[in-house]
Design a protein around this motif. Structure first.
Motif, PDB file in Angstrom:
ATOM      1  N   ALA A  28      37.484  33.802 -27.205  1.00 10.49           N
ATOM      2  CA  ALA A  28      37.889  32.611 -26.457  1.00 10.49           C
ATOM      3  C   ALA A  28      37.115  31.364 -26.878  1.00 10.49           C
ATOM      4  O   ALA A  28      37.314  30.291 -26.304  1.00 10.49           O
ATOM      5  CB  ALA A  28      37.709  32.853 -24.958  1.00 10.49           C
ATOM      6  N   GLY A  29      36.226  31.501 -27.856  1.00  5.69           N
ATOM      7  CA  GLY A  29      35.468  30.344 -28.333  1.00  5.69           C
ATOM      8  C   GLY A  29      34.357  29.912 -27.398  1.00  5.69           C
ATOM      9  O   GLY A  29      33.931  28.755 -27.437  1.00  5.69           O
ATOM     10  N   VAL A  30      33.861  30.814 -26.558  1.00  5.91           N
ATOM     11  CA  VAL A  30      32.752  30.483 -25.653  1.00  5.91           C
ATOM     12  C   VAL A  30      31.454  30.462 -26.452  1.00  5.91           C
ATOM     13  O   VAL A  30      31.144  31.407 -27.189  1.00  5.91           O
ATOM     14  CB  VAL A  30      32.664  31.510 -24.503  1.00  5.91           C
ATOM     15  N   THR A  31      30.675  29.404 -26.309  1.00  9.50           N
ATOM     16  CA  THR A  31      29.465  29.233 -27.117  1.00  9.50           C
ATOM     17  C   THR A  31      28.172  29.345 -26.311  1.00  9.50           C
ATOM     18  O   THR A  31      27.079  29.245 -26.883  1.00  9.50           O
ATOM     19  CB  THR A  31      29.490  27.867 -27.819  1.00  9.50           C
ATOM     20  N   TRP A  32      28.270  29.540 -25.003  1.00 10.62           N
ATOM     21  CA  TRP A  32      27.079  29.576 -24.133  1.00 10.62           C
ATOM     22  C   TRP A  32      27.302  30.658 -23.101  1.00 10.62           C
ATOM     23  O   TRP A  32      28.265  30.612 -22.341  1.00 10.62           O
ATOM     24  CB  TRP A  32      26.911  28.207 -23.475  1.00 10.62           C
ATOM     25  N   PHE A  33      26.420  31.664 -23.064  1.00 12.96           N
ATOM     26  CA  PHE A  33      26.518  32.797 -22.147  1.00 12.96           C
ATOM     27  C   PHE A  33      25.227  32.822 -21.333  1.00 12.96           C
ATOM     28  O   PHE A  33      24.195  33.289 -21.783  1.00 12.96           O
ATOM     29  CB  PHE A  33      26.687  34.087 -22.950  1.00 12.96           C
ATOM     30  N   GLU A  34      25.315  32.293 -20.124  1.00 12.21           N
ATOM     31  CA  GLU A  34      24.131  32.110 -19.293  1.00 12.21           C
ATOM     32  C   GLU A  34      23.909  33.323 -18.389  1.00 12.21           C
ATOM     33  O   GLU A  34      24.826  33.808 -17.743  1.00 12.21           O
ATOM     34  CB  GLU A  34      24.293  30.847 -18.453  1.00 12.21           C
ATOM     35  N   GLU A  35      22.681  33.764 -18.334  1.00 11.99           N
ATOM     36  CA  GLU A  35      22.276  34.911 -17.518  1.00 11.99           C
ATOM     37  C   GLU A  35      23.309  36.043 -17.546  1.00 11.99           C
ATOM     38  O   GLU A  35      23.857  36.433 -16.520  1.00 11.99           O
ATOM     39  CB  GLU A  35      22.025  34.479 -16.070  1.00 11.99           C
ATOM     40  N   PRO A  36      23.583  36.587 -18.712  1.00 15.27           N
ATOM     41  CA  PRO A  36      24.517  37.711 -18.778  1.00 15.27           C
ATOM     42  C   PRO A  36      24.018  38.909 -17.984  1.00 15.27           C
ATOM     43  O   PRO A  36      24.814  39.675 -17.419  1.00 15.27           O
ATOM     44  CB  PRO A  36      24.589  38.023 -20.270  1.00 15.27           C
ATOM     45  N   VAL A  37      22.708  39.082 -17.957  1.00 14.28           N
ATOM     46  CA  VAL A  37      22.055  40.060 -17.082  1.00 14.28           C
ATOM     47  C   VAL A  37      20.966  39.317 -16.323  1.00 14.28           C
ATOM     48  O   VAL A  37      20.707  38.145 -16.576  1.00 14.28           O
ATOM     49  CB  VAL A  37      21.456  41.237 -17.884  1.00 14.28           C
ATOM     50  N   SER A  38      20.327  39.989 -15.402  1.00 14.37           N
ATOM     51  CA  SER A  38      19.280  39.338 -14.611  1.00 14.37           C
ATOM     52  C   SER A  38      18.237  38.697 -15.514  1.00 14.37           C
ATOM     53  O   SER A  38      17.803  39.277 -16.514  1.00 14.37           O
ATOM     54  CB  SER A  38      18.604  40.373 -13.708  1.00 14.37           C
ATOM     55  N   SER A  39      17.801  37.522 -15.137  1.00 14.95           N
ATOM     56  CA  SER A  39      16.769  36.841 -15.912  1.00 14.95           C
ATOM     57  C   SER A  39      15.420  37.537 -15.798  1.00 14.95           C
ATOM     58  O   SER A  39      14.490  37.220 -16.553  1.00 14.95           O
ATOM     59  CB  SER A  39      16.652  35.387 -15.458  1.00 14.95           C
ATOM     60  N   ASP A  40      15.288  38.486 -14.873  1.00 18.16           N
ATOM     61  CA  ASP A  40      14.070  39.291 -14.802  1.00 18.16           C
ATOM     62  C   ASP A  40      14.079  40.425 -15.824  1.00 18.16           C
ATOM     63  O   ASP A  40      13.032  41.037 -16.073  1.00 18.16           O
ATOM     64  CB  ASP A  40      13.908  39.882 -13.397  1.00 18.16           C
ATOM     65  N   ASP A  41      15.244  40.700 -16.387  1.00 17.45           N
ATOM     66  CA  ASP A  41      15.386  41.776 -17.375  1.00 17.45           C
ATOM     67  C   ASP A  41      15.277  41.170 -18.769  1.00 17.45           C
ATOM     68  O   ASP A  41      16.273  40.959 -19.468  1.00 17.45           O
ATOM     69  CB  ASP A  41      16.734  42.476 -17.186  1.00 17.45           C
ATOM     70  N   LEU A  42      14.054  40.896 -19.202  1.00 14.70           N
ATOM     71  CA  LEU A  42      13.862  40.237 -20.486  1.00 14.70           C
ATOM     72  C   LEU A  42      14.292  41.128 -21.644  1.00 14.70           C
ATOM     73  O   LEU A  42      14.849  40.639 -22.635  1.00 14.70           O
ATOM     74  CB  LEU A  42      12.396  39.837 -20.648  1.00 14.70           C
ATOM     75  N   THR A  43      14.075  42.415 -21.529  1.00 14.09           N
ATOM     76  CA  THR A  43      14.524  43.333 -22.577  1.00 14.09           C
ATOM     77  C   THR A  43      16.040  43.314 -22.685  1.00 14.09           C
ATOM     78  O   THR A  43      16.601  43.247 -23.789  1.00 14.09           O
ATOM     79  CB  THR A  43      14.039  44.765 -22.285  1.00 14.09           C
ATOM     80  N   GLY A  44      16.710  43.343 -21.533  1.00 11.50           N
ATOM     81  CA  GLY A  44      18.172  43.303 -21.538  1.00 11.50           C
ATOM     82  C   GLY A  44      18.716  42.006 -22.084  1.00 11.50           C
ATOM     83  O   GLY A  44      19.691  41.998 -22.849  1.00 11.50           O
ATOM     84  N   LEU A  45      18.106  40.891 -21.719  1.00 14.44           N
ATOM     85  CA  LEU A  45      18.537  39.603 -22.274  1.00 14.44           C
ATOM     86  C   LEU A  45      18.426  39.614 -23.795  1.00 14.44           C
ATOM     87  O   LEU A  45      19.333  39.146 -24.499  1.00 14.44           O
ATOM     88  CB  LEU A  45      17.689  38.463 -21.700  1.00 14.44           C
TER      89      LEU A  45
END
Length: 362
Positions: free
Chosen positions: A212-229
């Motif tokens: 869809a041409g999305v260029t910014w994916f904010e907090e895809p997972v919790s911001s406390d999950d640094l490994t997941g981010l």
């Protein structure tokens, strides 16, 4: 510094608002005033009305009597004073609002726009339209996005996804497709999941977002999950962003050390005010990353003009509606940028409309 006071104003939303993990029908603006002689500085944050008590009981006495010129010293004194009070969260918002008021006061006493006091890097600050709440129906989302892109010429917009804690993926996809139709092919499209997805959900969603041409994916997972981010960042093509819930400088250091984001977000009304927001921007620059100001655009605009690695500010519907209603001296986002120093008004250039605000006073 002779006195500091605070007042809370709870303003109903113009429609029910929600994202992937929360819904609300009102927003509380907490305004802090710092007084020196006949001059008053203004700062603010968004949060609980209890923020007023945090300012008055834990912070006002710490900064009263201090030289108005030494804002970093006052900021440090406040940080030390609330060590056992519980610095992150509500108290951090209170501290941030006081810090912003102190910078505004200093600039007003010097009769300078805050950009002149801090030293500008740029005249124009890019903004992006932010809203597209999960509670909106298709028509309301379409009208909001078109107003930003086609009405005001803002070439970048963001919608919320991750509805029902990531449990409504099909609707997420439909809303992204509709958003792209609303704004056309040339405007940038961003999404914010507010930490609603699991790691694998976020990666799967990232494949669709790329289409869809999305260029910014904010907090895809919790911001406390640094490994997941970091894992999501490595797997998707959109830039992963987070940091809005950073209340202390070490939080941002940990996020950068984990290679968790492509663009660091920070909120001056939460992270420790303008004093700490500028330090966060320097951390990001040292890591080779840009910084984006989260929400409360009029609290950020002057500082944002003074850092070389700025990407943009969030022109958040909920907050801009309140700020435009309750403050004189607000900025004009037409064309996709604001120019915070252009009016040459001292400080942040904002004045509370007391009569308009009184009906919302808590």
């Amino acid at each position: 510094m002779e006195a500091v006071d605070a007042t809370a104003y709870t303003v109903p939303t113009d429609a029910p608002e929600g994202d992937g993990t929360l819904a609300w029908e009102s927003t509380t603006l907490v305004v802090v005033r710092a007084h020196s002689g006949a001059t008053t500085g203004l700062g603010y944050t968004y949060g609980s009305p209890a923020t007023v008590q945090a300012v008055e009981q834990h912070l006002a006495g710490v900064v009263t009597g201090r030289p108005v010129w030494d804002v970093p010293a006052a900021n440090e004194a406040m940080h030390r004073a609330v060590r056992n009070t519980g610095r992150p969260g509500l108290v951090a918002g209170a501290l941030s609002a006081v810090d912003i008021a102190l910078w505004d006061l200093k600039a007003r006493l010097l009769d300078l726009p805050l950009t002149r006091l801090l030293g500008a890097c740029r005249q124009e600050v890019p903004v992006y339209g932010s809203g597209g709440f999960t509670t909106y129906d298709d028509d309301r989302q379409d009208r909001q996005l078109r107003a930003w892109v086609h009405g005001q010429g803002i070439p970048r917009v963001k919608i919320k996804i991750g509805g029902s804690w990531g449990g409504d993926a099909e609707r997420d996809r439909e809303r992204v497709i509709r958003a792209r139709r609303s704004i056309g092919d040339t405007a940038e499209l961003y999404v914010d999941a507010n930490g609603a997805y699991t790691r694998k959900q976020a990666v799967r969603t990232g494949v669709f977002l790329a289409e869809a041409g999305v260029t910014w994916f904010e907090e895809p997972v919790s911001s406390d999950d640094l490994t997941g981010l970091g894992q999501v960042r490595a797997a998707v093509t959109a830039d992963v962003a987070a940091g809005e819930y950073g209340y202390t400088l070490p939080y941002f250091h940990r996020m950068l050390a984990a290679d968790a984001v492509d663009c660091l977000q920070a909120d001056a009304t939460r992270c420790g005010g303008i004093t700490v927001w500028l330090r966060v921007a320097a951390l990001a620059e040292a890591a080779g990353l840009q910084i984006s100001g989260h929400c409360a655009p009029h609290a950020h605009a002057h500082a944002a003009a003074c850092v070389p690695n700025l990407r943009h500010l969030e022109w958040f519907h909920d907050h801009t509606r309140i700020e435009q209603h309750l403050f004189d001296g607000v900025l004009d986002p037409h064309g996709g940028t604001v120019r915070p120093g252009e009016a040459q008004s001292p400080g942040l250039g904002l004045t509370l409309r007391t009569e308009a605000a009184e009906r919302y006073r808590v």
